[in-house]
Structure formats: structure tokens, C-alpha cells
Design an enzyme around this catalytic site. Structure first.
Site, short mmCIF file in Angstrom:
data_model
loop_
_atom_site.label_atom_id
_atom_site.label_comp_id
_atom_site.label_asym_id
_atom_site.label_seq_id
_atom_site.Cartn_x
_atom_site.Cartn_y
_atom_site.Cartn_z
N ASN A 163 0.71 -1.04 -0.12
CA ASN A 163 -0.03 0.17 -0.19
C ASN A 163 0.66 1.29 -0.07
O ASN A 163 0.29 2.03 -0.52
CB ASN A 163 -0.86 -0.16 1.22
N GLU A 261 4.62 -3.90 12.15
CA GLU A 261 3.46 -2.88 12.25
C GLU A 261 2.38 -3.57 11.36
O GLU A 261 2.51 -3.77 10.15
CB GLU A 261 3.90 -1.54 11.46
N CYS A 295 -2.76 1.15 6.87
CA CYS A 295 -3.00 0.29 8.20
C CYS A 295 -3.46 1.46 9.26
O CYS A 295 -4.49 0.90 10.02
CB CYS A 295 -1.66 -0.22 8.50
N GLU A 473 8.60 2.38 14.99
CA GLU A 473 9.43 2.90 14.00
C GLU A 473 9.41 4.34 14.02
O GLU A 473 8.64 5.14 14.74
CB GLU A 473 8.96 2.37 12.74
#
Length: 492
Positions: A163, A261, A295, A473
Site C-alpha cells: 500500500n 506494524e 494500516c 518505527e
């Protein structure tokens, strides 16, 4: 004709890589196999690339392992200079990267250009962080000197989602290189091009051969052997919760660390005292940017009933004004779905909701580019009045589908926000700072945005709680994922 015009005319971008990037150069797949990548906006192939396997992974990890002593021992300030040059090269090649991203992913050119600018900024940030990964000293008394140093963990693996092919690649590869690790990256098979271009730019910036390798192919053929390789000491994965569990299991067998993630079903809490215009714009952007394929998308609207009717009507008008089409076309707000398979998944969730009698405020159907009659598209969709246990509330659709949960007050809003197993992001819109801070405290999420969804930047840590992931992150904390602490104690 310029690059953009030529690509619009032909449907292809000239000069895209068709091989792996291993040991500082292009390398054909060991088995000679090739794959196609499709343009979601036209539902047709636009390029071919190497279909890797375990042999290609082994070559790449060999190369990264050989490069590790060279790169890890480079002076931190020299590593920073390489990353700074990489940032500049990304900016110089920004239009090619953006067009390649559109053709691979289906997003709009404006979104892709923003992603490229963000990737360059990421390399700038970690260029400055390379010589600041500091240890500590420990007060053991006058007869001892005790201190710690942060050392790079070794070879790192980076499994990149479809994505946002460039952004997650940059946000994990840059801190890994800043810490002194070497890299083997596996982009999604749907979107391989920008990771390959990035590897070449890093090499041109002065990265030693083998310090960043990219192997393309499927998750089964490339991702699985990469995650299972005993020489890989850290794996960064962005993707679904189910696949992330498999990656974590593979890492555990080698006692390697992970940053995961994973999925999200993130709530946007809109309270009755909010700035309505600001909230409408942010709620729309939170779910319909990149056609909802994010996400951290704000895929649930948790709204006080006192504002519900007015807000939904204003949001419906805003959504119906979105212009849908191929990402390279002029004046487009809303791009394509990544694949026919994913389009079918999104449609399945909405058809199920229709069958259960859920109210469709707007949208609700698969469609095509109105200019060409082609492509994989789904209308921006709002589903209203949702029960908390409905599948479209509990499960990640990963598409342009907003589900609305009306609530009576801030207490019920917090409970609604916490009603799923996923805990990645939350948004809060209110003029009452006490309510905002209370929601930020009590909603379980890795990050909370107040009065601006997607607020922050590369400086702010990002990651999920519960089934949305592990580790963080972005920010300086990301260096910890690629570092191991060694303490040294000396008796004087």
C-alpha cells in the site's frame, strides 16, 4: 514529450528495473523466472520483474553478511553523509519514483509525490541521527568506570507492504543503515519498483556493495526464506496481523528480534463540541486517502449523537465530491484498489453488511475509471449506525469503507474506540482539552492524533499495541531496533 506525458500516453514508464539488486548491482533471478506487475488504474500489466526464490535470498544475505564488517565499522558521521546524499538523490529522481509508485499501487500522483518527499525527509532525519546513537555511563563509584555502547545487530530483513511501497521502505532501511546494519529488502510482489530504484540510489550515494539488497518475488518464495535465514538478526515487517504472526514465529526460531506494524481498525472520535468543518475534512482524509488502503486509516467514526445527523450529511456531501480515476490523470482525488483480489475482498465486506440491513449512506459498489471504463475501483463508502460486534467494525477491511458508531458521550466514545482487538491509531476531535487528554490516556493505541489526523512526522514514534504490532518505527527510538547494547565495566 516529458516523462509524465510519455507514461500517460503509453501506460508504461521507460527504464524500470527488471532484476534484483544484489551486491551493488542488478542480478537476474537464479531460476530465470519473471513476474508481471499491474497498473491498478487500468487493470493491466505495465512491467516485468525478477521472480526470486530461496537461492536469490541466500545470495542477497551472503552479500549483506560480507558487507556488514565494512559498513558497521564506517564512522557514524560517514554513514550519515551517505544517507544525506541518498536523500538528495531521491529528490532528484522524485518524478520517476512518483510515477512508478502510481503505476504499481494505483494511488494518485499527488499522494505518490508526497510519499517521495517523505522518503527523502526520512533519509535526512536518519543522516542526522547516525552519530547520535549514544550509550550511557553508570555510576558504580570511584573505583570503576562503567559505560555502554550501541552496536549494530547485523543483517536486517525488511518486508515491505504494497500500500505504501516507498514510505515503509525508507522508514526502516534508513535507521537500519544509520545504526550500521546491512539490509535485505523484500518488496511486495504487487509493487516492487520503487524499492529497486531506491537500492540503486543508495549505491550511487556511496553505500558499499551489499549493504542494501532488494530481492523481488512472492511472499512464499522470497519472504519466507528471508525470515527464516539464521543470519538475519532483525526483521521489520509491515502487513497483516496473520502474516506478522508467521514472521514472528520464524524469527523466534532463530532468536531474532522483530518490529511488526500490523493491522488497524482505528477510531476517529468526534465529540459534539468539535470544529465541525475541521473534523469533516480530517475524517474524510483519514479513510479515503490512498482509497483507504492504509494500516492506520481512520476506518471507524465514533461520533456523539448530538452531532451525528448534521455531521453525516456534511461528510456525505464531501465524499460525493471526490473525483475518482487513474492516478496519473489530472484533477483526481481518489485512486484505484491495488488488485482484483483485494477489490473482491472489500466488496465482500460491504455486500455482507448490505445483507444484514446496514444503512449505506453513500457508495457501496465496485466501479471503474469513468474516463476509460477500466481499472479496479471501489466507491468511497459510509456505513452508518453500526453495532459494535459487526464484522465491518471488528475486522480490517483495508479499503475506502468508513463505519459509523454513534455514542452518547465521551465515556461511551472511549469504550467504543477500545471495542476491537486492534490498537494502532486513534483520532480525537474536540475543543475541550480535558476530554482530549482523557481520551489520549484511555484509548489503547500506539499514537493518538488530536484535531489533526495523521499529525506528526518522521520525528514521532509509530507502531501498534495488542494485535496491531510490536515495536516502534520512526523517531530516534527506531535506532533501538537495529542496535544491541554492550556494557563495559573497568576496575581502576
Amino acid at each position: 514529450m516529458d516523462m509524465l506525458g510519455a507514461t500517460r500516453s503509453s501506460g508504461r514508464l521507460a527504464g524500470l528495473p527488471d532484476s534484483h539488486f544484489i551486491d551493488g548491482g542488478w542480478a537476474a533471478a537464479a531460476a530465470g523466472a519473471m513476474m508481471e506487475t499491474c497498473d491498478p488504474g487500468s487493470a493491466s500489466p505495465h512491467a516485468r520483474f525478477a521472480a526470486g526464490d530461496a537461492e536469490d535470498v541466500a545470495r542477497a544475505v551472503d552479500s549483506a553478511a560480507r558487507a556488514f564488517p565494512v559498513w558497521s565499522r564506517a564512522l557514524p558521521r560517514e554513514r550519515g553523509k551517505v544517507l544525506s546524499r541518498a536523500a538528495e538523490l531521491v529528490r532528484q529522481d522524485a518524478e520517476r519514483l512518483a510515477i512508478a509508485e502510481v503505476l504499481d499501487s494505483g494511488k494518485t500522483l499527488a499522494e505518490a509525490r508526497g510519499d517521495v518527499a517523505g522518503a527523502a525527509r526520512t533519509f535526512d532525519y536518519y543522516a542526522g541521527a547516525a552519530d547520535k546513537n549514544e550509550g550511557r555511563s553508570f555510576p558504580l563509584g570511584e573505583n570503576y568506570t562503567s559505560f555502554s555502547v550501541n552496536e549494530p545487530v547485523g543483517v536486517s530483513a525488511h518486508i515491505i507492504p504494497w500500500n505504501y511501497p516507498l514510505s515503509p521502505a525508507a522508514r526502516s532501511i534508513a535507521p537500519a543503515l544509520a545504526a550500521g546494519c546491512t539490509v535485505v529488502a523484500k518488496p511486495a510482489e504487487q509493487t516492487p519498483m520503487t524499492a529497486l530504484i531506491l537500492a540503486e540510489l543508495l549505491h550511487r550515494a556511496g553505500l558499499p556493495a551489499g549493504a542494501c539488497n532488494v530481492v523481488t518475488g512472492t511472499g512464499a518464495a522470497v519472504g519466507a526464506p528471508l525470515a527464516a535465514d539464521r543470519r538475519v538478526r532483525h526483521i521489520t515487517f509491515t502487513g497483516s496481523t496473520a502474516t506478522g504472526i508467521g514472521v514472528m514465529a520464524a524469527a523466534a526460531r532463530n532468536v531474532a528480534s522483530v518490529t511488526l506494524e500490523l493491522g488497524g481498525k482505528s477510531p476517529n472520535i468526534v465529540l459534539a463540541d468539535c470544529d465541525i468543518g475541521l473534523a469533516v475534512e480530517n475524517v474524510a482524509g483519514a479513510i479515503f486517502e490512498n482509497a483507504g488502503q492504509i494500516c492506520s486509516a481512520g476506518s471507524r467514526l465514533v461520533i456523539e449523537r448530538a452531532l451525528h445527523t448534521e455531521f453525516i450529511e456534511r461528510l456525505r456531501k464531501r465524499v460525493r465530491a471526490l473525483r475518482l480515476g487513474h492516478g496519473l490523470a489530472d484533477g483526481i482525488d481518489f485512486g484505484a484498489i491495488s488488485s482484483a483480489e483485494h477489490l473482491k475482498k472489500i466488496a465482500g465486506y460491504v455486500e455482507g453488511a448490505k445483507a444484514r440491513g446496514v444503512e449505506i449512506v453513500t457508495g457501496g459498489n465496485a466501479t471503474v475509471d469513468p474516463a476509460t471504463g477500466r481499472g479496479w475501483f471501489f466507491e468511497p463508502t459510509i456505513l452508518d449506525g453500526m453495532a459494535w460486534d459487526d464484522p465491518v467494525v471488528q475486522e480490517e477491511i483495508f479499503g475506502p469503507v468508513l463505519v459509523v458508531q454513534p455514542v452518547d458521550d465521551v465515556d461511551e466514545a472511549i469504550a467504543a474506540a477500545n471495542c476491537t482487538d486492534l490498537a494502532l491509531v486513534a483520532g480525537v476531535f474536540t475543543r475541550d482539552i480535558s476530554k482530549a487528554l482523557r481520551a489520549a490516556r484511555e484509548v489503547d493505541a500506539g499514537q493518538v492524533y488530536v484535531n489533526e489526523y495523521f499529525a506528526g512526522g518522521i520525528e514521532t514514534p509509530f507502531g501498534g499495541n495488542r494485535r496491531s504490532g510490536i515495536g516502534r518505527e520512526k523517531g530516534l527510538i527506531a535506532l533501538a531496533s537495529y542496535s544491541k547494547t554492550k556494557s563495559v565495566t573497568i576496575r581502576i
